[in-house]
Design a protein around this motif. Structure first.
Motif, PDB file in Angstrom:
ATOM      1  N   ASN A 249       0.823  -1.209   0.000  1.00 50.53           N
ATOM      2  CA  ASN A 249       0.000   0.000   0.000  1.00 50.53           C
ATOM      3  C   ASN A 249       0.854   1.255   0.000  1.00 50.53           C
ATOM      4  O   ASN A 249       2.021   1.244   0.378  1.00 50.53           O
ATOM      5  N   VAL A 250       0.246   2.349  -0.420  1.00 47.73           N
ATOM      6  CA  VAL A 250       0.972   3.595  -0.629  1.00 47.73           C
ATOM      7  C   VAL A 250       1.427   4.221   0.687  1.00 47.73           C
ATOM      8  O   VAL A 250       2.504   4.805   0.754  1.00 47.73           O
ATOM      9  N   SER A 251       0.630   4.119   1.737  1.00 46.03           N
ATOM     10  CA  SER A 251       1.023   4.741   3.007  1.00 46.03           C
ATOM     11  C   SER A 251       2.260   4.057   3.590  1.00 46.03           C
ATOM     12  O   SER A 251       3.148   4.733   4.120  1.00 46.03           O
ATOM     13  N   ALA A 252       2.332   2.735   3.487  1.00 40.88           N
ATOM     14  CA  ALA A 252       3.534   2.023   3.943  1.00 40.88           C
ATOM     15  C   ALA A 252       4.735   2.408   3.077  1.00 40.88           C
ATOM     16  O   ALA A 252       5.851   2.565   3.581  1.00 40.88           O
ATOM     17  N   GLN A 253       4.499   2.587   1.773  1.00 39.53           N
ATOM     18  CA  GLN A 253       5.573   2.985   0.857  1.00 39.53           C
ATOM     19  C   GLN A 253       6.140   4.353   1.263  1.00 39.53           C
ATOM     20  O   GLN A 253       7.357   4.540   1.317  1.00 39.53           O
ATOM     21  N   LEU A 254       5.267   5.295   1.542  1.00 43.86           N
ATOM     22  CA  LEU A 254       5.702   6.630   1.969  1.00 43.86           C
ATOM     23  C   LEU A 254       6.512   6.561   3.259  1.00 43.86           C
ATOM     24  O   LEU A 254       7.538   7.234   3.404  1.00 43.86           O
ATOM     25  N   GLN A 255       6.060   5.736   4.204  1.00 44.59           N
ATOM     26  CA  GLN A 255       6.765   5.591   5.478  1.00 44.59           C
ATOM     27  C   GLN A 255       8.144   4.952   5.277  1.00 44.59           C
ATOM     28  O   GLN A 255       9.123   5.388   5.881  1.00 44.59           O
ATOM     29  N   LEU A 256       8.229   3.953   4.417  1.00 41.69           N
ATOM     30  CA  LEU A 256       9.514   3.301   4.142  1.00 41.69           C
ATOM     31  C   LEU A 256      10.494   4.271   3.475  1.00 41.69           C
ATOM     32  O   LEU A 256      11.687   4.286   3.803  1.00 41.69           O
ATOM     33  N   VAL A 257      10.004   5.088   2.557  1.00 41.03           N
ATOM     34  CA  VAL A 257      10.858   6.088   1.898  1.00 41.03           C
ATOM     35  C   VAL A 257      11.385   7.074   2.937  1.00 41.03           C
ATOM     36  O   VAL A 257      12.569   7.423   2.936  1.00 41.03           O
ATOM     37  N   LYS A 258      10.521   7.484   3.848  1.00 41.16           N
ATOM     38  CA  LYS A 258      10.935   8.423   4.894  1.00 41.16           C
ATOM     39  C   LYS A 258      11.983   7.790   5.818  1.00 41.16           C
ATOM     40  O   LYS A 258      12.989   8.414   6.147  1.00 41.16           O
ATOM     41  N   GLU A 259      11.767   6.544   6.214  1.00 43.81           N
ATOM     42  CA  GLU A 259      12.690   5.863   7.126  1.00 43.81           C
ATOM     43  C   GLU A 259      14.050   5.588   6.483  1.00 43.81           C
ATOM     44  O   GLU A 259      15.084   5.776   7.115  1.00 43.81           O
TER      45      GLU A 259
END
Length: 174
Positions: A103-113
Motif C-alpha cells: 500500500n501507498v502509506s507504507a511505501q511513503l513511510q519506508l521512503v521516509k525511514e
C-alpha cells in the motif's frame, strides 16, 4: 542516494509526445535535461524521486520503477497501476520485500525511514516551494527540521529578546 535506473510507462505528460515508455539510466553524476516547453522535463524531474507517484498522472497500465543505491544497499521501488485501484507498491531492500501490504502509506513511510525523504522535501528539491516565498515561521520550521541541533533554547532566547524589544519600543513611544 544515487538513482541508477528509472522506468516510466504510460505517464500522462509523456503521452502528449507519443512516448509510452522511458528508461532512464544516468551515466554520470551530472545530467543535463533539455527539451521544448511541454516536452516533459519537469515531469521527469518530479518522478526522479523514491516517492510513489500520483496515480492520476498515469493512464491505465501506468508503471514506475526506480533503482537506488544508498549507503551501500540496493533498493528497488515499484509503483504498479496496471491492476487498478490505488496501485500496488513494492519496496525491496537487497531483494527483500519490506512493503508486504503493497500500500501507498507504507511505501511513503519506508521512503521516509530509509532515505529521510518526504513530499515536503521533494517540493523544495524540484522548486515547487521556495525558502524565499515562505514566511519567517515556515523557514524557521524548515531549519529546525533539517538541523540536528536542538533549537529550543535559541528560540526561547529569541522570543525573550523580541518581547523585550517590543516592550522597550512601546515605552519609548509613550
Amino acid at each position: 542516494m544515487k538513482i541508477t535506473k528509472l522506468i516510466l510507462r504510460n505517464c500522462d505528460r509523456f503521452l502528449l509526445n507519443q512516448i509510452k515508455e522511458i528508461v532512464y539510466t544516468p551515466q554520470s553524476p551530472y545530467q543535463l535535461i533539455t527539451g521544448n516547453n511541454g516536452s516533459g522535463k519537469s515531469s521527469l524531474l518530479e518522478e526522479l524521486s523514491p516517492l510513489p507517484p500520483d496515480k492520476n498522472k498515469f493512464t491505465t497500465n501506468g508503471y514506475k520503477e526506480i533503482h537506488i543505491v544508498h549507503d551501500g544497499k540496493q533498493y528497488l521501488l515499484v509503483n504498479d497501476f496496471t491492476r487498478g485501484g490505488s496501485g500496488h507498491h513494492s519496496f525491496k531492500l537487497n531483494g527483500e520485500e519490506l512493503n508486504d501490504g503493497q500500500n501507498v502509506s507504507a511505501q511513503l513511510q519506508l521512503v521516509k525511514e530509509h532515505f529521510r525523504y518526504t513530499k515536503e522535501i521533494h517540493e523544495l528539491v524540484i522548486g515547487k516551494k521556495r525558502f524565499t516565498t515562505m514566511s519567517g515561521l515556515q523557514r524557521r520550521d524548515w531549519f529546525v527540521k533539517i538541523s540536528n541541533v536542538d533549537m529550543t533554547y535559541i528560540m526561547n532566547l529569541f522570543n525573550n529578546v523580541k518581547t523585550a524589544f517590543r516592550d522597550n519600543q512601546g515605552a519609548i513611544n509613550l
